[in-house]
Design a protein around this motif. Structure first.
Motif, PDB file in Angstrom:
ATOM      1  N   ARG A 170      46.804 -28.023  -0.199  1.00 51.88           N
ATOM      2  CA  ARG A 170      45.353 -27.856  -0.218  1.00 51.88           C
ATOM      3  C   ARG A 170      44.936 -27.374  -1.600  1.00 51.88           C
ATOM      4  NH1 ARG A 170      42.062 -24.609   4.318  1.00 51.88           N
ATOM      5  NH2 ARG A 170      42.489 -26.589   5.377  1.00 51.88           N
ATOM      6  N   PHE A 172      41.525 -26.008  -3.508  1.00 54.86           N
ATOM      7  CA  PHE A 172      40.171 -25.534  -3.219  1.00 54.86           C
ATOM      8  C   PHE A 172      39.510 -25.017  -4.491  1.00 54.86           C
ATOM      9  CE2 PHE A 172      42.595 -21.640  -3.065  1.00 54.86           C
ATOM     10  CZ  PHE A 172      41.719 -20.647  -3.500  1.00 54.86           C
ATOM     11  N   HIS A 179      33.717 -19.405  -0.756  1.00 56.59           N
ATOM     12  CA  HIS A 179      34.712 -18.527  -1.379  1.00 56.59           C
ATOM     13  C   HIS A 179      34.114 -17.526  -2.356  1.00 56.59           C
ATOM     14  CE1 HIS A 179      37.447 -22.144  -0.511  1.00 56.59           C
ATOM     15  NE2 HIS A 179      37.824 -21.188   0.310  1.00 56.59           N
ATOM     16  N   ALA A 187      40.949 -15.497  -0.977  1.00 56.80           N
ATOM     17  CA  ALA A 187      40.703 -16.925  -0.780  1.00 56.80           C
ATOM     18  C   ALA A 187      42.018 -17.683  -0.610  1.00 56.80           C
ATOM     19  CB  ALA A 187      39.914 -17.479  -1.962  1.00 56.80           C
ATOM     20  N   HIS A 188      43.017 -17.345  -1.424  1.00 56.88           N
ATOM     21  CA  HIS A 188      44.336 -17.965  -1.268  1.00 56.88           C
ATOM     22  C   HIS A 188      44.911 -17.656   0.111  1.00 56.88           C
ATOM     23  CE1 HIS A 188      45.333 -19.855  -5.059  1.00 56.88           C
ATOM     24  NE2 HIS A 188      44.886 -18.806  -5.732  1.00 56.88           N
ATOM     25  N   ARG A 190      43.371 -16.865   2.903  1.00 58.04           N
ATOM     26  CA  ARG A 190      42.660 -17.508   4.002  1.00 58.04           C
ATOM     27  C   ARG A 190      43.039 -18.979   4.124  1.00 58.04           C
ATOM     28  NH1 ARG A 190      36.131 -17.574   4.500  1.00 58.04           N
ATOM     29  NH2 ARG A 190      36.301 -19.241   2.950  1.00 58.04           N
ATOM     30  N   ASN A 191      43.158 -19.673   2.989  1.00 60.48           N
ATOM     31  CA  ASN A 191      43.542 -21.084   3.045  1.00 60.48           C
ATOM     32  C   ASN A 191      44.968 -21.267   3.535  1.00 60.48           C
ATOM     33  OD1 ASN A 191      41.374 -23.025   1.727  1.00 60.48           O
ATOM     34  ND2 ASN A 191      41.291 -21.129   0.568  1.00 60.48           N
ATOM     35  N   GLU A 192      45.860 -20.365   3.153  1.00 56.84           N
ATOM     36  CA  GLU A 192      47.233 -20.441   3.657  1.00 56.84           C
ATOM     37  C   GLU A 192      47.278 -20.187   5.161  1.00 56.84           C
ATOM     38  OE1 GLU A 192      49.898 -19.149  -0.260  1.00 56.84           O
ATOM     39  OE2 GLU A 192      49.623 -17.752   1.406  1.00 56.84           O
ATOM     40  N   GLU A 194      44.953 -20.811   7.351  1.00 56.27           N
ATOM     41  CA  GLU A 194      44.425 -21.981   8.056  1.00 56.27           C
ATOM     42  C   GLU A 194      45.488 -23.062   8.195  1.00 56.27           C
ATOM     43  OE1 GLU A 194      40.922 -23.276   6.075  1.00 56.27           O
ATOM     44  OE2 GLU A 194      39.737 -21.507   6.637  1.00 56.27           O
ATOM     45  N   LYS A 195      46.245 -23.293   7.139  1.00 56.31           N
ATOM     46  CA  LYS A 195      47.319 -24.281   7.204  1.00 56.31           C
ATOM     47  C   LYS A 195      48.419 -23.849   8.176  1.00 56.31           C
ATOM     48  CE  LYS A 195      46.146 -27.544   4.263  1.00 56.31           C
ATOM     49  NZ  LYS A 195      45.985 -28.958   4.691  1.00 56.31           N
ATOM     50  N   VAL A 215      49.021 -23.991  -1.581  1.00 57.41           N
ATOM     51  CA  VAL A 215      47.590 -23.844  -1.856  1.00 57.41           C
ATOM     52  C   VAL A 215      47.395 -23.625  -3.346  1.00 57.41           C
ATOM     53  CG1 VAL A 215      45.527 -22.472  -1.400  1.00 57.41           C
ATOM     54  CG2 VAL A 215      47.146 -22.929   0.445  1.00 57.41           C
ATOM     55  N   THR A 217      44.278 -23.687  -6.666  1.00 55.26           N
ATOM     56  CA  THR A 217      42.874 -23.764  -7.061  1.00 55.26           C
ATOM     57  C   THR A 217      42.685 -24.965  -7.975  1.00 55.26           C
ATOM     58  OG1 THR A 217      43.151 -22.370  -9.031  1.00 55.26           O
ATOM     59  CG2 THR A 217      42.678 -21.254  -6.953  1.00 55.26           C
TER      60      THR A 217
END
Length: 300
Positions: A170, A172, A179, A187-188, A190-192, A194-195, A215, A217
């Motif tokens: 991902r 982002f 974010h 932010a890192h 949260r994206n991890e 979710e995956k 993840v 950026t």
């Protein structure tokens, strides 16, 4: 003036115009009586403080100055409006799905990681399908239960000998609306998460493998899991190639950075207009076309 610069309802573009028109000349005028070196330091500190006010970022957010400058400084020669109907700027370019550039950026990073994994692993596959479910139930409601579920890359023998490792990527934009209120670390994370909620439990119990979210950026930053992945990759590659691990890591980070920079430029400069309809050559009168377009006169 603080009511304008610190107002979250006003866009960064408008704040930048106010800063250049009213604030910057006043600060420069006040620094004229100071020594040159001291005045330059004062101007740099004041400008960065103003830019942080405009972005709504404090030192508690742990955002580097370079990232703040890249957000507020406009990119020249950009269109006013996007093909999707939204006002176009650098932040919108990084997330707009019109034209498929976001998918191209994702696929480029996916293929780059798959190519590096092929150096040390076997059975490396891109877009591998997960095993179909047979009545299994998961504790997390957000788990992917589709029989057509896929991840980005799989490789055998990366973390553990003989075990299959699965990776999903991902990328982002840290300055996206969802974010902006979060620190980069949050932010890192949260994206991890979710995956992990989507794939980790299924891969562990059905495919009997290990899942790792990668993840990044848009500017090249990496999440904790991606850092761990690249550390392991650099360690194994350095042993195989008999080269220093630091050099291997620097090379991989450079390759990743160039890949993301190319993708960012494509998102900024690539056209998002609708594709032109192909012209059918069946039944075309070539002679009439040449005459109408005056091609024969141009060639003389």
């Amino acid at each position: 003036m603080l009511g304008v610069l610190c107002n979250g309802r006003i866009s960064v573009k408008v704040k930048g115009r106010v800063y250049k028109t009213a604030v910057s000349p006043a600060v420069v005028y006040g620094a004229e009586t100071r020594p040159v070196k001291k005045a330059q330091e004062t101007l740099d500190v004041a400008e960065m403080k103003m830019l942080r006010w405009m972005c709504g970022a404090t030192k508690m957010n742990k955002i580097r100055n370079e990232r703040i400058e890249g957000t507020t400084k406009p990119v020249e020669n950009l269109p006013q409006h996007c093909a999707c109907g939204t006002a176009f700027d650098a932040n919108h370019a990084m997330v707009c799905k019109k034209g498929g550039f976001v998918c191209i950026r994702h696929d480029e990073v996916r293929d780059l990681n798959a190519k590096m994994l092929q150096e040390i692993c076997y059975d490396v596959t891109t877009e591998p399908a997960l095993l179909p479910l047979d009545g299994e139930h998961f504790t997390r409601r957000t788990a992917n239960t589709s029989n057509d579920a896929r991840v980005d890359v799989s490789a055998r023998g990366f973390w553990t000998r003989g075990q299959r490792a699965f990776f999903d990527i991902r990328i982002f934009d840290p300055m996206a609306v969802c974010h902006r209120e979060l620190s980069l670390e949050a932010a890192h994370k949260r994206n991890e998460q979710e995956k992990n909620r989507n794939f980790q439990e299924r891969i562990q119990h059905v495919d009997h493998g290990r899942f790792t979210p990668l993840v990044f950026t848009t500017s090249g930053g990496m999440g904790p899991e991606a850092v761990r992945f690249y550390s392991r990759l650099a360690e194994v590659l350095s042993e195989k190639k008999r080269q220093p691990q630091s050099s291997v890591m620097a090379w991989m980070r450079c390759r990743l950075s160039f890949s993301l920079v190319r993708s960012a430029l494509l998102c900024l400069r690539g056209t998002r207009s609708s594709a032109l309809r192909p012209v059918s050559l069946a039944g075309m009168d070539y002679e009439a076309t040449v005459v109408e377009s005056r091609i024969d006169q141009r060639l003389q």
